[in-house]
Scaffold this motif. Structure first.
Motif, PDB file in Angstrom:
ATOM      1  N   THR A  77     -43.462 -34.357 -30.867  1.00  0.00           N
ATOM      2  CA  THR A  77     -43.652 -35.271 -29.744  1.00  0.00           C
ATOM      3  C   THR A  77     -42.288 -35.661 -29.165  1.00  0.00           C
ATOM      4  OG1 THR A  77     -45.711 -36.122 -30.682  1.00  0.00           O
ATOM      5  CG2 THR A  77     -44.612 -37.513 -29.049  1.00  0.00           C
ATOM      6  N   PHE A  78     -41.324 -35.939 -30.052  1.00  0.00           N
ATOM      7  CA  PHE A  78     -39.960 -36.242 -29.607  1.00  0.00           C
ATOM      8  C   PHE A  78     -39.365 -35.066 -28.842  1.00  0.00           C
ATOM      9  CE2 PHE A  78     -35.501 -35.383 -30.720  1.00  0.00           C
ATOM     10  CZ  PHE A  78     -34.884 -36.365 -29.941  1.00  0.00           C
ATOM     11  N   ARG A 103     -38.299 -35.029 -20.270  1.00  0.00           N
ATOM     12  CA  ARG A 103     -37.410 -36.046 -19.688  1.00  0.00           C
ATOM     13  C   ARG A 103     -36.181 -35.424 -19.027  1.00  0.00           C
ATOM     14  NH1 ARG A 103     -34.451 -39.364 -17.610  1.00  0.00           N
ATOM     15  NH2 ARG A 103     -33.825 -41.373 -18.420  1.00  0.00           N
ATOM     16  N   TYR A 104     -35.601 -34.426 -19.664  1.00  0.00           N
ATOM     17  CA  TYR A 104     -34.341 -33.871 -19.175  1.00  0.00           C
ATOM     18  C   TYR A 104     -34.472 -32.468 -18.585  1.00  0.00           C
ATOM     19  CZ  TYR A 104     -32.449 -37.863 -21.601  1.00  0.00           C
ATOM     20  OH  TYR A 104     -32.186 -39.135 -22.015  1.00  0.00           O
ATOM     21  N   PHE A 105     -35.693 -32.043 -18.305  1.00  0.00           N
ATOM     22  CA  PHE A 105     -35.907 -30.681 -17.824  1.00  0.00           C
ATOM     23  C   PHE A 105     -35.075 -30.383 -16.574  1.00  0.00           C
ATOM     24  CE2 PHE A 105     -38.028 -27.346 -15.418  1.00  0.00           C
ATOM     25  CZ  PHE A 105     -38.152 -26.366 -16.392  1.00  0.00           C
ATOM     26  N   ASN A 106     -35.102 -31.281 -15.611  1.00  0.00           N
ATOM     27  CA  ASN A 106     -34.366 -31.031 -14.361  1.00  0.00           C
ATOM     28  C   ASN A 106     -32.863 -30.947 -14.594  1.00  0.00           C
ATOM     29  OD1 ASN A 106     -36.642 -30.878 -12.770  1.00  0.00           O
ATOM     30  ND2 ASN A 106     -36.666 -33.072 -12.352  1.00  0.00           N
ATOM     31  N   LYS A 107     -32.355 -31.672 -15.565  1.00  0.00           N
ATOM     32  CA  LYS A 107     -30.918 -31.658 -15.831  1.00  0.00           C
ATOM     33  C   LYS A 107     -30.497 -30.435 -16.641  1.00  0.00           C
ATOM     34  CE  LYS A 107     -30.460 -36.563 -15.324  1.00  0.00           C
ATOM     35  NZ  LYS A 107     -30.295 -37.847 -15.919  1.00  0.00           N
ATOM     36  N   ILE A 108     -31.401 -29.890 -17.456  1.00  0.00           N
ATOM     37  CA  ILE A 108     -31.046 -28.712 -18.253  1.00  0.00           C
ATOM     38  C   ILE A 108     -31.393 -27.411 -17.535  1.00  0.00           C
ATOM     39  CG2 ILE A 108     -31.123 -29.829 -20.501  1.00  0.00           C
ATOM     40  CD1 ILE A 108     -33.890 -28.737 -20.941  1.00  0.00           C
ATOM     41  N   THR A 116     -30.415 -28.979 -25.022  1.00  0.00           N
ATOM     42  CA  THR A 116     -30.324 -30.327 -24.452  1.00  0.00           C
ATOM     43  C   THR A 116     -29.032 -31.051 -24.852  1.00  0.00           C
ATOM     44  OG1 THR A 116     -31.584 -31.242 -26.311  1.00  0.00           O
ATOM     45  CG2 THR A 116     -32.830 -30.619 -24.333  1.00  0.00           C
ATOM     46  N   GLU A 117     -28.231 -30.436 -25.683  1.00  0.00           N
ATOM     47  CA  GLU A 117     -27.037 -31.094 -26.222  1.00  0.00           C
ATOM     48  C   GLU A 117     -26.085 -31.590 -25.128  1.00  0.00           C
ATOM     49  OE1 GLU A 117     -23.782 -30.239 -29.713  1.00  0.00           O
ATOM     50  OE2 GLU A 117     -24.612 -28.529 -28.626  1.00  0.00           O
ATOM     51  N   VAL A 167     -19.230 -45.753 -21.650  1.00  0.00           N
ATOM     52  CA  VAL A 167     -18.435 -46.295 -20.543  1.00  0.00           C
ATOM     53  C   VAL A 167     -19.055 -47.593 -20.044  1.00  0.00           C
ATOM     54  CG1 VAL A 167     -17.736 -45.905 -18.145  1.00  0.00           C
ATOM     55  CG2 VAL A 167     -17.475 -44.083 -19.836  1.00  0.00           C
ATOM     56  N   TYR A 168     -20.369 -47.590 -19.859  1.00  0.00           N
ATOM     57  CA  TYR A 168     -21.047 -48.805 -19.397  1.00  0.00           C
ATOM     58  C   TYR A 168     -20.864 -49.943 -20.399  1.00  0.00           C
ATOM     59  CZ  TYR A 168     -23.475 -46.024 -15.850  1.00  0.00           C
ATOM     60  OH  TYR A 168     -23.775 -45.224 -14.784  1.00  0.00           O
ATOM     61  N   LYS A 169     -20.981 -49.622 -21.661  1.00  0.00           N
ATOM     62  CA  LYS A 169     -20.849 -50.643 -22.698  1.00  0.00           C
ATOM     63  C   LYS A 169     -19.427 -51.206 -22.717  1.00  0.00           C
ATOM     64  CE  LYS A 169     -21.759 -51.513 -27.557  1.00  0.00           C
ATOM     65  NZ  LYS A 169     -22.149 -50.959 -28.824  1.00  0.00           N
ATOM     66  N   SER A 170     -18.422 -50.355 -22.590  1.00  0.00           N
ATOM     67  CA  SER A 170     -17.040 -50.820 -22.643  1.00  0.00           C
ATOM     68  C   SER A 170     -16.646 -51.638 -21.419  1.00  0.00           C
ATOM     69  CB  SER A 170     -16.078 -49.631 -22.807  1.00  0.00           C
ATOM     70  OG  SER A 170     -16.088 -48.836 -21.648  1.00  0.00           O
ATOM     71  N   THR A 171     -17.302 -51.416 -20.282  1.00  0.00           N
ATOM     72  CA  THR A 171     -16.999 -52.179 -19.072  1.00  0.00           C
ATOM     73  C   THR A 171     -17.879 -53.420 -18.928  1.00  0.00           C
ATOM     74  OG1 THR A 171     -18.537 -50.882 -17.739  1.00  0.00           O
ATOM     75  CG2 THR A 171     -16.242 -50.131 -17.813  1.00  0.00           C
ATOM     76  N   GLY A 172     -18.825 -53.570 -19.821  1.00  0.00           N
ATOM     77  CA  GLY A 172     -19.717 -54.730 -19.737  1.00  0.00           C
ATOM     78  C   GLY A 172     -20.931 -54.471 -18.864  1.00  0.00           C
ATOM     79  N   LEU A 173     -20.953 -53.340 -18.215  1.00  0.00           N
ATOM     80  CA  LEU A 173     -22.110 -52.968 -17.391  1.00  0.00           C
ATOM     81  C   LEU A 173     -23.020 -52.085 -18.242  1.00  0.00           C
ATOM     82  CD1 LEU A 173     -20.171 -51.916 -14.184  1.00  0.00           C
ATOM     83  CD2 LEU A 173     -21.326 -54.090 -14.594  1.00  0.00           C
ATOM     84  N   PHE A 174     -24.279 -52.158 -17.977  1.00  0.00           N
ATOM     85  CA  PHE A 174     -25.193 -51.326 -18.748  1.00  0.00           C
ATOM     86  C   PHE A 174     -26.262 -50.767 -17.839  1.00  0.00           C
ATOM     87  CE2 PHE A 174     -26.294 -49.775 -22.800  1.00  0.00           C
ATOM     88  CZ  PHE A 174     -27.658 -49.589 -22.790  1.00  0.00           C
ATOM     89  N   SER A 175     -26.584 -49.508 -18.049  1.00  0.00           N
ATOM     90  CA  SER A 175     -27.610 -48.850 -17.250  1.00  0.00           C
ATOM     91  C   SER A 175     -28.400 -47.911 -18.151  1.00  0.00           C
ATOM     92  CB  SER A 175     -26.952 -48.040 -16.129  1.00  0.00           C
ATOM     93  OG  SER A 175     -27.902 -47.252 -15.481  1.00  0.00           O
ATOM     94  N   TYR A 176     -29.668 -47.769 -17.848  1.00  0.00           N
ATOM     95  CA  TYR A 176     -30.503 -46.849 -18.621  1.00  0.00           C
ATOM     96  C   TYR A 176     -30.617 -45.487 -17.963  1.00  0.00           C
ATOM     97  CZ  TYR A 176     -32.028 -50.600 -21.626  1.00  0.00           C
ATOM     98  OH  TYR A 176     -32.060 -51.605 -22.542  1.00  0.00           O
ATOM     99  N   ASN A 177     -29.945 -45.242 -16.847  1.00  0.00           N
ATOM    100  CA  ASN A 177     -30.053 -43.956 -16.142  1.00  0.00           C
ATOM    101  C   ASN A 177     -29.334 -42.866 -16.854  1.00  0.00           C
ATOM    102  OD1 ASN A 177     -31.595 -45.120 -14.188  1.00  0.00           O
ATOM    103  ND2 ASN A 177     -29.840 -45.705 -12.952  1.00  0.00           N
TER     104      ASN A 177
END
Length: 149
Positions: free
Chosen positions: A32-33, A40-45, A126-127, A139-149
């Motif tokens: 399932t995973f 989820r990542y088909f378009n990117k791969i 998918t790696e 990068v988002y975490k280190s700058t204080g910004l966070f995104s799920y994209n």
């Protein structure tokens, strides 16, 4: 050739089938995973240069899913036969049940082997996408910004 008179313990075979069932539950969750990962990542791969590899991988995964369903059906039928034989004290089918159990174990080994190869292939494909996503999250975490994209 003379057949050896070996005592077949149906309860032991049933316990072994419990272990197989547990493995199959694990495989189902992991499959399932993997399916979610591909979806989820088909378009990117998806890239023109790896279209054949991706298509073959998806086909192997679909075959694996089909094999999983057949194996689970075989396992459930085998477990019901074992349980019936245990509960009724049926003696005459012990050899047949032991042979069926051996066949099921062989199928399980084959499935596991194919599963491991297919899983590794999916993770390999998918790696890059996952590494880029993890890098963005750092990068988002280190700058204080966070995104799920």
């Amino acid at each position: 050739m003379k057949k050896e008179n070996v005592k077949i313990d149906l309860s032991e075979l049933f316990e072994q089938s419990d272990d197989i069932k547990s493995d199959m539950i694990f495989f189902k969750k992991d499959m399932t995973f993997l399916k979610h990962l591909l979806d989820r990542y088909f378009n990117k791969i998806f890239k023109i240069e790896n279209i054949d590899e991706l298509r073959e991988c998806v086909m192997r995964f679909q075959d694996l899913s089909f094999s999983y369903t057949k194996l689970v059906d075989m396992l459930e039928l085998h477990r019901s036969k074992l349980l019936y034989a245990i509960n009724t004290g049926l003696q005459k089918n012990r050899e047949i049940l032991a042979e069926e159990h051996s066949h099921l174990c062989c199928k399980m080994r084959q499935f596991t082997s194919i599963y491991i190869r297919t899983r590794a292939e999916i993770l390999s494909i998918t790696e890059d996408v996952l590494e880029k996503k993890a890098s963005r999250l750092r990068v988002y975490k280190s700058t204080g910004l966070f995104s799920y994209n």
